[in-house]
Structures are given as C-alpha cells and as structure tokens.
Design an enzyme around this catalytic site. Structure first.
Site, PDB file in Angstrom:
ATOM      1  N   GLY A  15     -20.476  26.177  31.212  1.00  0.00           N
ATOM      2  CA  GLY A  15     -19.872  25.629  32.418  1.00  0.00           C
ATOM      3  C   GLY A  15     -18.720  24.672  32.194  1.00  0.00           C
ATOM      4  O   GLY A  15     -18.370  23.890  33.090  1.00  0.00           O
ATOM      5  N   SER A  16     -18.058  24.744  31.032  1.00  0.00           N
ATOM      6  CA  SER A  16     -16.960  23.791  30.806  1.00  0.00           C
ATOM      7  C   SER A  16     -15.767  24.090  31.722  1.00  0.00           C
ATOM      8  O   SER A  16     -15.050  23.167  32.115  1.00  0.00           O
ATOM      9  CB  SER A  16     -16.541  23.760  29.333  1.00  0.00           C
ATOM     10  OG  SER A  16     -15.841  24.916  28.977  1.00  0.00           O
ATOM     11  N   ARG A  94     -21.914  38.703  34.085  1.00  0.00           N
ATOM     12  CA  ARG A  94     -22.357  39.978  34.667  1.00  0.00           C
ATOM     13  C   ARG A  94     -21.169  40.654  35.330  1.00  0.00           C
ATOM     14  O   ARG A  94     -20.312  39.985  35.904  1.00  0.00           O
ATOM     15  CB  ARG A  94     -23.434  39.732  35.732  1.00  0.00           C
ATOM     16  CG  ARG A  94     -24.836  39.706  35.160  1.00  0.00           C
ATOM     17  CD  ARG A  94     -25.824  39.336  36.229  1.00  0.00           C
ATOM     18  NE  ARG A  94     -26.122  40.413  37.179  1.00  0.00           N
ATOM     19  CZ  ARG A  94     -26.995  41.384  36.937  1.00  0.00           C
ATOM     20  NH1 ARG A  94     -27.628  41.462  35.806  1.00  0.00           N
ATOM     21  NH2 ARG A  94     -27.230  42.305  37.872  1.00  0.00           N
ATOM     22  N   ASN A 110     -10.951  35.343  37.784  1.00  0.00           N
ATOM     23  CA  ASN A 110     -11.725  35.257  36.542  1.00  0.00           C
ATOM     24  C   ASN A 110     -10.833  34.643  35.472  1.00  0.00           C
ATOM     25  O   ASN A 110      -9.609  34.760  35.532  1.00  0.00           O
ATOM     26  CB  ASN A 110     -12.162  36.649  36.094  1.00  0.00           C
ATOM     27  CG  ASN A 110     -12.988  36.607  34.817  1.00  0.00           C
ATOM     28  OD1 ASN A 110     -13.866  35.739  34.653  1.00  0.00           O
ATOM     29  ND2 ASN A 110     -12.726  37.519  33.889  1.00  0.00           N
ATOM     30  N   HIS A 112     -10.296  34.698  31.260  1.00  0.00           N
ATOM     31  CA  HIS A 112     -10.676  35.465  30.074  1.00  0.00           C
ATOM     32  C   HIS A 112      -9.964  34.871  28.852  1.00  0.00           C
ATOM     33  O   HIS A 112      -8.771  34.576  28.916  1.00  0.00           O
ATOM     34  CB  HIS A 112     -10.287  36.936  30.263  1.00  0.00           C
ATOM     35  CG  HIS A 112     -10.709  37.793  29.114  1.00  0.00           C
ATOM     36  ND1 HIS A 112     -12.020  38.198  28.940  1.00  0.00           N
ATOM     37  CD2 HIS A 112     -10.009  38.290  28.069  1.00  0.00           C
ATOM     38  CE1 HIS A 112     -12.099  38.908  27.826  1.00  0.00           C
ATOM     39  NE2 HIS A 112     -10.900  38.988  27.279  1.00  0.00           N
TER      40      HIS A 112
HETATM   41  C1  GRF Z   1     -14.757  31.002  28.543  1.00  0.00           C
HETATM   42  O1  GRF Z   1     -14.214  31.216  27.274  1.00  0.00           O
HETATM   43  C2  GRF Z   1     -14.176  31.986  29.541  1.00  0.00           C
HETATM   44  O2  GRF Z   1     -12.877  32.365  29.264  1.00  0.00           O
HETATM   45  C3  GRF Z   1     -15.104  33.183  29.368  1.00  0.00           C
HETATM   46  O3  GRF Z   1     -16.381  32.623  29.170  1.00  0.00           O
HETATM   47  C4  GRF Z   1     -16.246  31.318  28.603  1.00  0.00           C
HETATM   48  C5  GRF Z   1     -16.979  30.395  29.512  1.00  0.00           C
HETATM   49  O4  GRF Z   1     -17.029  29.088  29.013  1.00  0.00           O
HETATM   50  N1  GRF Z   1     -15.020  34.059  30.524  1.00  0.00           N
HETATM   51  P1  GRF Z   1     -17.595  27.928  29.923  1.00  0.00           P
HETATM   52  O5  GRF Z   1     -18.995  28.355  30.360  1.00  0.00           O
HETATM   53  O6  GRF Z   1     -16.674  27.745  31.092  1.00  0.00           O
HETATM   54  O7  GRF Z   1     -17.636  26.725  29.036  1.00  0.00           O
END
Ligand code: GRF
Length: 203
Positions: A15-16, A94, A110, A112
């Site tokens: 959740g960062s 998911r 989203n 990525h």
């Molecule tokens: C991040 O690297 C994001 O790009 C990917 O999943 C990771 C999630 O990290 N989709 P966080 O849970 O937000 O720390």
C-alpha cells in the site's frame, strides 16, 4: 467551490502507493480530491491497516473462491455506495472482469513498474533487468479489458545501473511511482485532456 472528487483505491498488499496518494492529498499537492474508500481483497494487506490508521473507510472484500465477476460485483457495489468518481488500482493483484471495466469507463487508473508496453504482467522490474534495458520506470494508465494495456496518462523514467538488483531497481522505480500517481490523478481529475486513439492529449 466545487465538490472534491472521490477516489476509490484498490490494493492487495503493502500500500505504499495508496499512502503516497493520501499524503499528496493531505499536503495539498493533490487538490480537489479525497479518498472515499480503500478496498483490499486481502484481509492482511498492510495497506488496509494504513487506511484504518488514517480513519478512512477501509473495506476487505475477499474473493472466497467466487467467480471473478461475482467478486467484482461486490466491489463495484461498494465503490458506487461510496460515490466514487475515479478508481485507482494501487498494487491490486487481481485482473478486473470486463463488467468492472465497463462499469467505470476511462475511470480506472493503474500504476505499473515498467515503461509499458515493455514488461507487462508480474515481476516487471526483474523482466527489465534480465532483458538488459538501460532505462526503465513506471507507467500510469487507464485500465481497459487487456492486462497493462490501456491508454497511457503519464510515464516517469529511471536509469538501470550495472550494479542493480531487483530490489535496488524496484526502489528507484517506486520513488517515481509515488510522484507519478498523484500527478496522473490530478491530470485526469482536471478533465483537461482528450483521448485520441491510444493517445492521451492534455488540453
Ligand atoms: C507497485 O510497484 C505498483 O507499480 C505495482 O504493484 C506495486 C504496489 O506497491 N502495480 P504498493 O503496494 O503500492 O507499495
């Protein structure tokens, strides 16, 4: 003053990115937005604890071996109940059903950890290292019915260094993710853009 736009954040883990969005709102970097609900498909997601600590509405909606469309229906209902304007996937592990994507057309973002269309799917940072690219980064894009495929709103780049491991590269990219997501949300909420074909064009 117009009402603040309501964000629904979906996550599955750390959740960062969610925390970075919440902090951008509280510091005023991201204006005109509020987090209406945080939804996790995992009860033990650190992100859901962080949401509770911030006194936000934090909901766990587990898949419980249901079909994807059934699980998604419950999430859609929760997002509607919280009158969400924009859905932000932040480490939500998911795939979304076509019904979900159609329920919020061009209203799901989203993030990525690669420069799409390179390295979609899992372990993007490892894919980038193994491929030997010299530059990588992150992408914020609209979600469509294909994995990591929708219209790109914003990308940020980082160098890939000779001595990089998956961990050091991931950390460098993550730092940019935390800046990119709030920036992309602000752009989309401003409404000052059009999408022509695959191109997101600021106006
Ligand atoms: C991040 O690297 C994001 O790009 C990917 O999943 C990771 C999630 O990290 N989709 P966080 O849970 O937000 O720390």
């Amino acid at each position: 003053m117009s009402a603040r736009k309501r964000l629904g954040v979906l996550l599955s883990g750390r959740g960062s990115n969610f925390v970075a969005i919440a902090e951008a709102i509280s510091s005023g970097t991201l204006q005109g937005a509020e987090i209406a609900v945080v939804i996790s498909n995992k009860a033990d997601a650190l992100g859901i604890t962080a949401a509770r600590e911030r006194h936000l509405s934090a909901q766990v909606i587990e898949a419980r071996e249901r079909k994807r469309s059934e699980h998604d229906k419950e999430i859609i209902a929760c997002l509607r109940e919280h009158r969400v304007d924009l859905v932000c996937l932040a480490g939500y592990m998911r795939l979304l059903s076509p019904e979900f994507v159609r329920a919020f057309p061009q209203r799901i973002l989203n993030i990525h950890p690669s420069l799409l269309p390179a390295f979609p799917g899992l372990d993007a940072q490892q894919q980038a290292l193994e491929y030997g690219v010299k530059v990588s980064g992150c992408t914020v894009h609209f979600v469509d019915e294909q994995l990591d495929h929708g219209v790109i709103v914003l990308q940020k780049t980082v160098p890939v260094l000779e001595e990089d491991t998956v961990d050091t590269l991931s950390a460098r990219i993550l730092e940019q993710e935390h800046i990119a997501y709030a920036e992309a949300i602000a752009r989309v909420l401003s409404g000052k853009y059009e999408v022509v074909g695959r191109r997101y064009l600021p106006r």
